[in-house]
Design an enzyme around this catalytic site. Structure first.
Site, PDB file in Angstrom:
ATOM      1  N   GLY A 234      26.058 -14.992  -3.014  1.00  9.67           N
ATOM      2  CA  GLY A 234      27.109 -13.990  -2.870  1.00  9.67           C
ATOM      3  C   GLY A 234      28.288 -14.260  -3.781  1.00  9.67           C
ATOM      4  O   GLY A 234      28.285 -15.200  -4.573  1.00  9.67           O
ATOM      5  N   GLU A 271      21.017 -13.975  -1.529  1.00 10.80           N
ATOM      6  CA  GLU A 271      20.966 -15.332  -0.945  1.00 10.80           C
ATOM      7  C   GLU A 271      22.366 -15.895  -0.769  1.00 10.80           C
ATOM      8  O   GLU A 271      22.690 -16.953  -1.298  1.00 10.80           O
ATOM      9  CB  GLU A 271      20.207 -16.272  -1.884  1.00 10.80           C
ATOM     10  N   ARG A 310      34.134 -31.388  -0.711  1.00 14.13           N
ATOM     11  CA  ARG A 310      34.462 -30.462  -1.806  1.00 14.13           C
ATOM     12  C   ARG A 310      35.713 -30.854  -2.597  1.00 14.13           C
ATOM     13  O   ARG A 310      35.696 -30.809  -3.824  1.00 14.13           O
ATOM     14  CB  ARG A 310      34.563 -29.025  -1.295  1.00 14.13           C
ATOM     15  N   TYR A 314      34.676 -31.396  -6.383  1.00 21.29           N
ATOM     16  CA  TYR A 314      35.019 -30.316  -7.323  1.00 21.29           C
ATOM     17  C   TYR A 314      36.530 -30.119  -7.467  1.00 21.29           C
ATOM     18  O   TYR A 314      36.950 -29.105  -8.029  1.00 21.29           O
ATOM     19  CB  TYR A 314      34.481 -28.962  -6.847  1.00 21.29           C
ATOM     20  N   CYS A 340      37.516 -45.649   1.576  1.00 18.91           N
ATOM     21  CA  CYS A 340      38.026 -46.498   0.499  1.00 18.91           C
ATOM     22  C   CYS A 340      37.644 -45.957  -0.870  1.00 18.91           C
ATOM     23  O   CYS A 340      36.797 -46.520  -1.572  1.00 18.91           O
ATOM     24  CB  CYS A 340      37.491 -47.913   0.678  1.00 18.91           C
ATOM     25  N   TYR A 370      29.368 -25.585   2.924  1.00 20.30           N
ATOM     26  CA  TYR A 370      29.393 -26.823   2.130  1.00 20.30           C
ATOM     27  C   TYR A 370      30.388 -27.825   2.714  1.00 20.30           C
ATOM     28  O   TYR A 370      31.041 -28.563   1.983  1.00 20.30           O
ATOM     29  CB  TYR A 370      29.676 -26.505   0.648  1.00 20.30           C
TER      30      TYR A 370
HETATM   31  C1  PLP Z   1      23.418 -22.428  -3.516  1.00 22.11           C
HETATM   32  C2  PLP Z   1      22.559 -21.261  -3.776  1.00 22.11           C
HETATM   33  C3  PLP Z   1      22.871 -20.030  -3.197  1.00 22.11           C
HETATM   34  C4  PLP Z   1      24.102 -19.793  -2.357  1.00 22.11           C
HETATM   35  O1  PLP Z   1      25.242 -19.733  -3.110  1.00 22.11           O
HETATM   36  P1  PLP Z   1      26.630 -19.239  -2.465  1.00 22.11           P
HETATM   37  O2  PLP Z   1      27.603 -19.284  -3.551  1.00 22.11           O
HETATM   38  O3  PLP Z   1      26.942 -20.155  -1.344  1.00 22.11           O
HETATM   39  O4  PLP Z   1      26.396 -17.850  -1.980  1.00 22.11           O
HETATM   40  C5  PLP Z   1      21.994 -18.987  -3.413  1.00 22.11           C
HETATM   41  N1  PLP Z   1      20.875 -19.142  -4.157  1.00 22.11           N
HETATM   42  C6  PLP Z   1      20.555 -20.311  -4.747  1.00 22.11           C
HETATM   43  C7  PLP Z   1      19.327 -20.409  -5.557  1.00 22.11           C
HETATM   44  C8  PLP Z   1      21.384 -21.407  -4.583  1.00 22.11           C
HETATM   45  O5  PLP Z   1      21.093 -22.568  -5.180  1.00 22.11           O
END
Ligand code: PLP
Length: 413
Positions: A234, A271, A310, A314, A340, A370
């Site tokens: 997304g 996804e 995170r 990042y 630590c 995450y």
């Molecule tokens: C991590 C991942 C996602 C999800 O990504 P978001 O930014 O959390 O939506 C979808 N597809 C694949 C192949 C991924 O590796």
């Protein structure tokens, strides 16, 4: 901030201890339903990226709404099985699927899974061989690497040629020719996922247009129509001052590009991970100590990079708020954990009430994706508990680990 839905954070901290992950069921469901309704009338399947939040209760909540799951390992497939997810709603992504993982997915609940999103010629060969041996058909979408810059953090950019993900154009057509007459491997779709936390629509628009152009080329080479266009994860969310597209902007884009009949008999698969679960979660933590230096104040909390990686990984920003405190006078502080490592921080130079003291609570916001799923036992810290809130009710959905559990797999010498 004092509550999640109708439940006081203070009472959850007292009952379950800290650090504690707390999720709002309502928020999770709303994000899913907004996305799903936004895609209508296009036929679609929304597969939650399990790696964003893999607690089986979270998976169950989404499964009940009709969500599918996007997995990247056998362990995540096992979680789907525990959550009762039907095979026809599971897509398997990832560049390093092992023989064992593929066999598990081919035989998942007798039916197998909806789609393997294949990322290399080697994987396709193994998929065909294993499916043939099992007398099954492996349904496959080819993950195409469109060489597009998603303009996100380099660690979560996946659609550039230099990234390890997906198949380049010449590999895709090699694969189509090689497998088009296969009896045990059926290419049914194409997939793209160019990255995570994408905050502008333009790279997505470019990627979707490439998919649209590829579709007839695929079909010409294969000699039959595709049934799956998988458009990946997304869009991003607002952690700080980003201005990501809304869910509606995102679904409008998809409808604009694919709502013109070009979809044919195919359905859209998405996804999303972060988009569905990030906003639903907070990490609740207690202040252990305050340290004041000439130029710097540190707030040492019981949560650390082990709970929320995170920021360390990042340099991500998560808003941090004092729980139940009026913002009297504010002071800049670094919010750090007990681990630590200098990288162990949750936030730097944050304006927080100067009255914050030992025993007070802080909430680290937008931690539902995450967060827990990236947690670790580093420094031998037991993993924390998770709670799901719905209205006035709170349910423990994962117990806090014990010291005994830290060592229970280590009997040996
Ligand atoms: C991590 C991942 C996602 C999800 O990504 P978001 O930014 O959390 O939506 C979808 N597809 C694949 C192949 C991924 O590796």
């Amino acid at each position: 901030m004092t509550k999640i839905e109708s439940v006081l954070l203070e009472s959850l901290a007292k009952k379950y201890g800290t650090p504690l992950y707390i999720y709002s069921k309502n928020s999770l469901e709303n994000s899913f339903l907004t996305l799903s309704k936004g895609l209508l009338p296009l036929p679609h399947l929304i597969c939650f990226a399990v790696k964003a939040n893999s607690n089986i209760s979270i998976l169950k909540v989404l499964n009940r709404l009709g969500a599918g799951m996007d997995i990247v390992s056998g362990g995540e497939l096992y979680r789907c099985e525990k959550a009762g997810v039907a095979g026809e709603r599971i897509v398997f992504s990832g560049i390093g699927k092992t023989k064992e993982e593929i066999e598990y997915a081919l035989g998942y609940r007798k039916t197998g899974i909806f789609s393997f999103n294949a990322e290399s010629l080697g994987e396709l060969e193994l998929l065909e061989e294993l499916a043939r041996k099992k007398n099954k058909i492996a349904n496959v979408s080819l993950r195409f690497n469109p060489d597009i810059d998603a303009k996100t953090h380099p660690y979560v950019s996946t659609g550039l040629e230099q990234n390890k993900f997906g198949l380049a154009e010449e590999e895709v057509f090699q694969a189509l020719k090689k497998f088009k007459n296969s009896k045990s491997l059926r290419v049914r779709g194409v997939s793209v996922h160019i990255g995570s936390q994408i905050t502008t629509l333009s790279p997505l628009r470019d990627a979707f247009k490439i998919v649209k152009l590829l579709k007839p080329k695929f079909e010409k080479t294969l000699g039959y129509p595709l049934s799956v266009l998988d458009l990946g994860g997304g869009v991003g969310i607002k952690y700080k001052n980003e201005t990501p597209p809304s869910i509606e902007d995102y679904t409008d884009l998809i409808k604009k590009i694919f709502g013109d009949g070009s979809l044919g008999s195919a359905k859209i698969v998405l996804e999303p991970g972060r988009l569905l679960s990030a906003r639903a979660g907070v990490l609740l933590s207690r202040v252990l100590y305050k340290k004041s230096r000439r130029k710097h104040d540190f707030l040492v909390t019981d949560a650390a990079m082990t709970e929320l990686l995170r920021p360390a990984l990042y340099e991500s920003f998560h808003e941090i708020v004092a729980v139940g405190k009026k913002s009297s006078s504010l002071k800049k502080m670094d919010v750090v954990g007990p681990v630590c490592e200098t990288a162990d921080f949750l936030g730097k130079s944050r304006n927080l009430p100067s009255s914050l003291k030992t025993g007070d609570l802080v909430a680290i916001l937008n931690s539902g994706a995450y967060g827990m799923s990236m947690s670790s036992n580093y420094n031998s810290r037991p993993r924390v508990a998770e709670v799901l809130v719905s209205g006035k009710n709170a349910k423990l959905i994962r117990q806090r680990e014990t010291y005994a559990q830290l060592t229970e797999l280590e009997e040996g010498l």
